[in-house]
Design an enzyme around this catalytic site. Structure first.
Site, PDB file in Angstrom:
ATOM      1  N   ASP A 251       0.834  -1.110  -0.098  1.00 59.71           N
ATOM      2  CA  ASP A 251       0.039   0.112  -0.118  1.00 59.71           C
ATOM      3  C   ASP A 251       0.769   1.371   0.066  1.00 59.71           C
ATOM      4  O   ASP A 251       2.161   1.215   0.147  1.00 59.71           O
ATOM      5  CB  ASP A 251      -0.904  -0.088   1.332  1.00 59.71           C
ATOM      6  CG  ASP A 251      -1.700   1.415   1.370  1.00 59.71           C
ATOM      7  OD1 ASP A 251      -2.419   1.515   0.410  1.00 59.71           O
ATOM      8  OD2 ASP A 251      -1.509   1.723   2.353  1.00 59.71           O
TER       9      ASP A 251
ATOM     10  N   ASP B 167      -0.207   5.135   1.140  1.00 61.19           N
ATOM     11  CA  ASP B 167      -0.313   6.141   2.075  1.00 61.19           C
ATOM     12  C   ASP B 167      -0.699   5.432   3.531  1.00 61.19           C
ATOM     13  O   ASP B 167      -1.439   4.468   3.550  1.00 61.19           O
ATOM     14  CB  ASP B 167      -1.726   6.919   1.763  1.00 61.19           C
ATOM     15  CG  ASP B 167      -1.684   7.906   0.557  1.00 61.19           C
ATOM     16  OD1 ASP B 167      -1.262   8.834   0.494  1.00 61.19           O
ATOM     17  OD2 ASP B 167      -2.119   7.181  -0.309  1.00 61.19           O
TER      18      ASP B 167
ATOM     19  N   ASP C  35      -1.542  -0.974   5.952  1.00 63.20           N
ATOM     20  CA  ASP C  35      -1.660  -0.355   7.448  1.00 63.20           C
ATOM     21  C   ASP C  35      -2.722  -0.250   7.971  1.00 63.20           C
ATOM     22  O   ASP C  35      -2.978   0.319   9.069  1.00 63.20           O
ATOM     23  CB  ASP C  35      -0.783   1.357   7.411  1.00 63.20           C
ATOM     24  CG  ASP C  35      -1.723   2.040   6.461  1.00 63.20           C
ATOM     25  OD1 ASP C  35      -2.251   2.950   7.097  1.00 63.20           O
ATOM     26  OD2 ASP C  35      -2.064   2.026   5.379  1.00 63.20           O
TER      27      ASP C  35
END
EC number: 3.1.3.18
Length: 228
Positions: free
Chosen positions: A14, A16, A172
């Site tokens: 991922d 961001d 995250d």
């Protein structure tokens, strides 16, 4: 992965909240957009709580937070995209240890990919500006396909573009955990990103808060899978 296949597996990340801390620039763009329509600014924690499903979803949450009519969504989204595109990396930086970890994983032979809900043009611009493009053989953005995460299709597409078996997805957030589960790919959770839930509530095979530890975790996963 079969026991006889010891080739380094593919890793998809991922963006961001995982590789980069982009919240300061997203927060600033949101408040410039709101200022343009005479609305009050939002604080950083509120904006961070809206990150994860792409800019259209974020703008929808901002709009709803202010009680703005849904008819204003297209105009606000266009303004948000303009504001963000103007300053995508003024404050955004890779998390500590990211570049070193990507360098080690690439040197170990792992093909690397990216799967994000950020629009693909903005993704490439940020990767270029931060000198991260050189690491990724595949980049799938939020508008690369008709669907975005947590639908598993973007993650499948990212792994399909890599010349290796699937090893792990690194993210995250709740969205990343859901995507990984739907795609049936092991999930490595970076715990310093933008998740809203406790670590224990997100299904994962590895949790880490320091990118210096990621190559060792990957080596352990690679070894375990080659023994299956």
């Amino acid at each position: 992965m079969p026991v006889h296949d010891a080739r380094p597996g593919g890793i998809v990340f991922d963006l961001d909240g995982t590789l980069i801390d982009s919240a300061p620039d997203i927060h600033a763009a949101v408040n410039r957009m709101l200022a343009g329509i005479g609305a009050a600014p939002l604080d950083m924690p509120t904006v961070v709580s809206f990150i994860g499903h792409g800019l259209p979803h974020l703008v929808g949450l901002v709009r709803a937070h202010h009680g703005i009519d849904a008819g204003e969504q297209p105009r606000m989204l266009a303004a948000m995209m303009t504001q963000y595109a103007a300053h995508p990396v003024a404050l955004t930086r890779p998390y500590p240890g990211v570049v070193a970890a990507l360098t080690r994983l690439q040197a170990a032979g792992h093909p690397l990919g990216l799967c994000t809900n950020k629009p693909v043009a903005a993704t490439h611009a940020i990767l270029d500006a931060l000198d991260l493009s050189r690491f990724f053989a595949a980049v799938i953005g939020g508008d690369s396909l008709p669907v975005r995460k947590p639908d598993p299709a973007p993650l499948h597409a990212a792994f399909a573009a890599l010349p290796a078996a699937r090893l792990v997805y690194v993210g995250d957030s709740e969205v990343d955990a859901q995507t990984s589960h739907a795609a049936q790919v092991p999930f490595a959770l970076f715990t310093r990103g933008y998740r809203k839930s406790p670590v224990a509530d997100l299904a994962h095979v590895v949790a880490f808060d320091d990118f210096a530890d990621l190559p060792a975790h990957v080596a352990d996963l690679q070894h375990a899978l080659t023994q299956c």
